[in-house]
Write a protein that holds these residues in place. Structure first.
Motif, PDB file in Angstrom:
ATOM      1  N   GLY A   1       0.805  -1.211   0.000  1.00 19.23           N
ATOM      2  CA  GLY A   1       0.000   0.000   0.000  1.00 19.23           C
ATOM      3  C   GLY A   1       0.836   1.258   0.000  1.00 19.23           C
ATOM      4  O   GLY A   1       0.586   2.198  -0.763  1.00 19.23           O
ATOM      5  N   ARG A   2       1.855   1.291   0.829  1.00 20.70           N
ATOM      6  CA  ARG A   2       2.745   2.455   0.860  1.00 20.70           C
ATOM      7  C   ARG A   2       3.582   2.549  -0.411  1.00 20.70           C
ATOM      8  O   ARG A   2       4.020   3.620  -0.788  1.00 20.70           O
TER       9      ARG A   2
ATOM     10  N   VAL B   1       3.213   0.723  13.350  1.00 25.78           N
ATOM     11  CA  VAL B   1       3.714  -0.347  12.502  1.00 25.78           C
ATOM     12  C   VAL B   1       2.584  -1.285  12.121  1.00 25.78           C
ATOM     13  O   VAL B   1       1.821  -1.738  12.978  1.00 25.78           O
ATOM     14  N   GLY B   2       2.448  -1.570  10.818  1.00 26.51           N
ATOM     15  CA  GLY B   2       1.423  -2.480  10.349  1.00 26.51           C
ATOM     16  C   GLY B   2       0.056  -1.866  10.180  1.00 26.51           C
ATOM     17  O   GLY B   2      -0.914  -2.588   9.941  1.00 26.51           O
ATOM     18  N   SER B   3      -0.053  -0.545  10.304  1.00 24.75           N
ATOM     19  CA  SER B   3      -1.361   0.091  10.140  1.00 24.75           C
ATOM     20  C   SER B   3      -1.754   0.110   8.670  1.00 24.75           C
ATOM     21  O   SER B   3      -0.919   0.269   7.777  1.00 24.75           O
TER      22      SER B   3
ATOM     23  N   GLN C   1     -13.979   2.462   0.577  1.00 27.27           N
ATOM     24  CA  GLN C   1     -12.760   1.711   0.318  1.00 27.27           C
ATOM     25  C   GLN C   1     -12.884   0.961  -1.011  1.00 27.27           C
ATOM     26  O   GLN C   1     -13.913   0.339  -1.287  1.00 27.27           O
ATOM     27  N   PRO C   2     -11.868   0.990  -1.866  1.00 27.50           N
ATOM     28  CA  PRO C   2     -11.943   0.226  -3.121  1.00 27.50           C
ATOM     29  C   PRO C   2     -11.871  -1.269  -2.871  1.00 27.50           C
ATOM     30  O   PRO C   2     -11.375  -1.729  -1.839  1.00 27.50           O
ATOM     31  N   LEU C   3     -12.385  -2.028  -3.822  1.00 28.78           N
ATOM     32  CA  LEU C   3     -12.339  -3.489  -3.748  1.00 28.78           C
ATOM     33  C   LEU C   3     -10.944  -3.962  -4.125  1.00 28.78           C
ATOM     34  O   LEU C   3     -10.414  -3.586  -5.176  1.00 28.78           O
ATOM     35  N   ILE C   4     -10.327  -4.774  -3.280  1.00 30.10           N
ATOM     36  CA  ILE C   4      -8.971  -5.273  -3.511  1.00 30.10           C
ATOM     37  C   ILE C   4      -9.067  -6.755  -3.851  1.00 30.10           C
ATOM     38  O   ILE C   4      -9.563  -7.554  -3.061  1.00 30.10           O
ATOM     39  N   LEU C   5      -8.593  -7.113  -5.029  1.00 28.27           N
ATOM     40  CA  LEU C   5      -8.626  -8.495  -5.499  1.00 28.27           C
ATOM     41  C   LEU C   5      -7.213  -8.958  -5.795  1.00 28.27           C
ATOM     42  O   LEU C   5      -6.458  -8.281  -6.502  1.00 28.27           O
ATOM     43  N   VAL C   6      -6.874 -10.118  -5.261  1.00 29.65           N
ATOM     44  CA  VAL C   6      -5.582 -10.757  -5.537  1.00 29.65           C
ATOM     45  C   VAL C   6      -5.866 -12.051  -6.284  1.00 29.65           C
ATOM     46  O   VAL C   6      -6.465 -12.974  -5.737  1.00 29.65           O
TER      47      VAL C   6
ATOM     48  N   SER D   1      -7.459  -6.589   3.250  1.00 28.62           N
ATOM     49  CA  SER D   1      -6.442  -5.561   3.427  1.00 28.62           C
ATOM     50  C   SER D   1      -5.280  -5.835   2.482  1.00 28.62           C
ATOM     51  O   SER D   1      -4.906  -7.001   2.243  1.00 28.62           O
ATOM     52  N   ILE D   2      -4.703  -4.764   1.971  1.00 24.34           N
ATOM     53  CA  ILE D   2      -3.534  -4.913   1.099  1.00 24.34           C
ATOM     54  C   ILE D   2      -2.293  -5.284   1.893  1.00 24.34           C
ATOM     55  O   ILE D   2      -1.273  -5.678   1.320  1.00 24.34           O
ATOM     56  N   GLN D   3      -2.375  -5.179   3.247  1.00 25.51           N
ATOM     57  CA  GLN D   3      -1.256  -5.556   4.101  1.00 25.51           C
ATOM     58  C   GLN D   3      -0.975  -7.049   4.047  1.00 25.51           C
ATOM     59  O   GLN D   3       0.102  -7.493   4.432  1.00 25.51           O
ATOM     60  N   MET D   4      -1.941  -7.832   3.571  1.00 27.86           N
ATOM     61  CA  MET D   4      -1.774  -9.287   3.535  1.00 27.86           C
ATOM     62  C   MET D   4      -0.898  -9.740   2.372  1.00 27.86           C
ATOM     63  O   MET D   4      -0.579 -10.922   2.269  1.00 27.86           O
TER      64      MET D   4
END
Length: 235
Positions: free
Chosen positions: A120-121, A139-141, A159-164, A171-174
């Motif tokens: 994300g960052r 950290v991890g926010s 929040q936009p839909l995040i698809l992997v 969360s994009i942190q995953m």
């Protein structure tokens, strides 16, 4: 005047497979024919004329008739550069065919050229129209990612839909930044026709890398150290 004769032959690929539907024409004339399923053709041409063999996906070749009454050639496959493609909800499309607002990034240049804490960052300030805001230094926010504004409704989330790999993640942190192969952003509301109401505020499509069958095993290790508590207590 040169005497016109019947010239025949076969057209095949470099591997010897007969080509059907190849256009055989006499250069600078309106005489032309097509090859049959066996690759056979027959056309009237004089010794001073030139035959042209053309087909979609193959390199055009020209042969002077001369004294030959049988001409058999092999057409070479034409190599062409692939158009830039964009990963969308219904597959991979050429950028020129996509009517919606779609943006994609070069992952190697964007995420691989600088140290980042998370994906994300790493997207911050990279894609036009994608706003990434860091709420705190914890950290991890989770970073606040918005495509179509920060305020969507009174109770609903913007929040936009995040698809992997077409699988929704909360969360994009995953996602490990080193596992990302491509990132595409669907900005407009037309994404809702593919993904439903959750895509009303845009979609972030992430495709991960896949292992190669020919290359060996490469191991890459990266580590980030951080502390949430100060080393010295402040009174």
């Amino acid at each position: 005047m040169a005497q016109a004769n019947i010239v025949s032959g076969f057209v095949k690929t470099a591997e010897g497979v007969p080509l059907m539907g190849v256009t055989v024409s006499v250069k600078n004339t309106n005489r032309a024919t097509l090859t049959e399923s066996s690759g056979y053709f027959s056309i009237s041409a004089s010794s001073e004329e030139t035959l042209e063999f053309s087909s979609v996906g193959y390199t055009t070749q020209s042969v002077l008739v001369g004294d030959s009454k049988e001409i058999s050639i092999s057409l070479l496959a034409k190599e062409s550069d692939m158009d830039e493609v964009v990963v969308v909800g219904y597959g991979t499309q050429k950028r020129s065919n996509v009517t919606g607002a779609v943006a994609s990034i070069d992952v190697e240049k964007t995420l691989g050229s600088r140290p980042i804490a998370d994906a994300g960052r790493g997207l911050q300030g990279v894609i036009p129209g994608l706003s990434v805001r860091i709420p705190s230094g914890e950290v991890g926010s989770d970073p606040l990612m918005r495509i179509r504004g920060f305020v969507g409704s009174i109770e609903g989330s913007s929040q936009p839909l995040i698809l992997v790999n077409n699988v929704e993640v909360p969360s994009i942190q995953m996602i490990n930044p080193n596992d990302i192969e491509s990132v595409s952003i669907l900005k407009d509301a037309s994404a809702s026709s593919i993904y439903g109401a959750k895509a009303a505020f845009g979609v972030i499509l992430i495709t991960t890398k896949r292992g190669a069958k020919t290359d060996g095993v490469n191991l890459t290790y990266s580590n980030n150290l951080s502390w949430q508590n100060p080393a010295k207590k402040l009174k």
